[in-house]
Write a protein that holds these residues in place. Structure first.
Motif, PDB file in Angstrom:
ATOM      1  N   TYR A 101      16.920  24.851  11.879  1.00 29.39           N
ATOM      2  CA  TYR A 101      16.557  23.543  12.433  1.00 29.39           C
ATOM      3  C   TYR A 101      15.244  23.641  13.205  1.00 29.39           C
ATOM      4  O   TYR A 101      14.348  22.803  13.037  1.00 29.39           O
ATOM      5  N   ASN A 129      11.711  22.045  11.956  1.00 29.31           N
ATOM      6  CA  ASN A 129      11.093  21.059  12.848  1.00 29.31           C
ATOM      7  C   ASN A 129       9.645  21.453  13.163  1.00 29.31           C
ATOM      8  O   ASN A 129       8.751  20.601  13.214  1.00 29.31           O
ATOM      9  N   SER A 152       7.554  20.788   9.978  1.00 28.32           N
ATOM     10  CA  SER A 152       7.353  19.351   9.736  1.00 28.32           C
ATOM     11  C   SER A 152       6.301  18.766  10.668  1.00 28.32           C
ATOM     12  O   SER A 152       5.623  17.797  10.316  1.00 28.32           O
ATOM     13  N   ASN A 153       6.161  19.338  11.862  1.00 29.73           N
ATOM     14  CA  ASN A 153       5.141  18.868  12.807  1.00 29.73           C
ATOM     15  C   ASN A 153       3.746  19.394  12.458  1.00 29.73           C
ATOM     16  O   ASN A 153       2.741  18.765  12.801  1.00 29.73           O
ATOM     17  N   SER A 197       6.581  16.025   5.085  1.00 33.61           N
ATOM     18  CA  SER A 197       6.956  16.105   6.493  1.00 33.61           C
ATOM     19  C   SER A 197       8.153  15.202   6.796  1.00 33.61           C
ATOM     20  O   SER A 197       9.083  15.601   7.512  1.00 33.61           O
ATOM     21  N   GLU A 198       8.151  13.998   6.237  1.00 34.90           N
ATOM     22  CA  GLU A 198       9.267  13.076   6.457  1.00 34.90           C
ATOM     23  C   GLU A 198      10.553  13.591   5.822  1.00 34.90           C
ATOM     24  O   GLU A 198      11.640  13.437   6.395  1.00 34.90           O
ATOM     25  N   LEU A 232      11.982  16.260   8.047  1.00 33.47           N
ATOM     26  CA  LEU A 232      12.605  15.653   9.231  1.00 33.47           C
ATOM     27  C   LEU A 232      13.961  15.048   8.884  1.00 33.47           C
ATOM     28  O   LEU A 232      14.913  15.122   9.682  1.00 33.47           O
ATOM     29  N   ASN A 233      14.084  14.467   7.684  1.00 29.55           N
ATOM     30  CA  ASN A 233      15.373  13.927   7.234  1.00 29.55           C
ATOM     31  C   ASN A 233      16.414  15.025   7.071  1.00 29.55           C
ATOM     32  O   ASN A 233      17.588  14.845   7.417  1.00 29.55           O
ATOM     33  N   ASN A 261      16.438  17.830   8.686  1.00 31.40           N
ATOM     34  CA  ASN A 261      16.809  18.236  10.043  1.00 31.40           C
ATOM     35  C   ASN A 261      17.796  17.274  10.673  1.00 31.40           C
ATOM     36  O   ASN A 261      18.723  17.674  11.385  1.00 31.40           O
ATOM     37  N   GLU A 262      17.602  15.989  10.424  1.00 32.31           N
ATOM     38  CA  GLU A 262      18.480  14.976  11.008  1.00 32.31           C
ATOM     39  C   GLU A 262      19.899  15.117  10.466  1.00 32.31           C
ATOM     40  O   GLU A 262      20.879  14.994  11.212  1.00 32.31           O
TER      41      GLU A 262
END
Length: 263
Positions: free
Chosen positions: A111, A115, A118-119, A127-128, A131-132, A134-135
């Motif tokens: 995670y 993260n 992705s940043n 990147s999106e 993030l998905n 990770n969510e």
């Protein structure tokens, strides 16, 4: 633009000014050709960056599918990621996988590593997606099914985008045709001016040579500008990204340089 790039651009700009305005015994068209090539070196770098990004986007769904497969056969996430190092997804995506694996070896969680990536990554779509992922992991969702869903979605979107852009190929060919139309028009006018040598319009040979030289210089500059911007427009239309036009601009600029050095 980083420090090295700024130094390069400033150095080339200073060199260009000195080359143009100092009384070097070099043909003006040869000077402009050298300057153009020096700037093209800078843009070629961005062409390679674009090609690497394109490769990453194309291979990213395959990466998601392979990771999902390893998870479904029961491999723990760190082992699954480590096995993916044996595959090849292109330079950028391979480096991202290596970075995630190395971060997990140093004690960071998947995670945290994802993260961080992705940043840092400059590709908005990927990147999106990261993030998905990770969510879902944060909320305890089924990662393997999510990866399959994301992989299929990206592939479908990519297919739709390619189909839409393929319909614009005729527009791309039209812009190439317009460029060659301009080039041909300049050539015809140039040869018409050459045929005026015996005309009484020019009282002296030096006056005639001055007109020829002025016309060549102005048309050369205009054609180079036309080549650069036509290429960028073609890239925007054909791929949806202006960066992809650098490739077309380079081709058209070299055609322009070759055309004028042959005159």
């Amino acid at each position: 633009m980083n420090k090295k790039e700024l130094i390069y651009i400033v150095s080339v700009s200073i060199f260009s000014i000195l080359l143009i305005f100092l009384p070097f015994k070099i043909n003006i068209f040869f000077k402009i050709g050298i300057i153009t090539l020096l700037y093209l070196i800078y843009f070629v770098k961005y062409l390679f960056i674009y090609l690497e990004d394109e490769e990453m986007e194309n291979n990213f769904p395959l990466f998601l599918r392979d990771l999902s497969y390893y998870l479904k056969i029961g491999q723990p996430l760190p082992i699954a990621l480590y096995n993916l190092l044996n595959n090849s997804y292109g330079k950028k995506l391979d480096n991202i996988i290596k970075y995630i694996v190395s971060q997990m070896k140093y004690g960071n969680t998947f995670y945290e590593a994802l993260n961080d990536v992705s940043n840092k990554i400059k590709n908005k779509e990927i990147s999106e997606v990261l993030l998905n992922i990770n969510e879902v992991m944060k909320n305890g969702g089924d990662l393997s099914n999510l990866l399959d869903t994301l992989s299929d979605s990206i592939r479908n979107l990519s297919t739709i985008r390619k189909d839409r852009l393929s319909q614009l190929k005729i527009t791309t060919y039209t812009y190439y045709g317009l460029f060659f139309g301009v080039l041909l028009s300049l050539a015809i006018i140039y040869f018409l001016v050459l045929n005026l040598e015996s005309s009484s319009l020019f009282l002296t040979k030096s006056g005639y040579q001055q007109v020829i030289s002025t016309y060549r210089f102005i048309s050369f500059i205009l054609l180079l500008i036309n080549a650069i911007f036509t290429g960028l427009v073609i890239g925007k239309i054909s791929k949806g990204k202006i960066q992809s036009g650098i490739y077309h601009s380079i081709i058209l600029v070299f055609i322009s340089l070759g055309f004028f050095f042959l005159l």
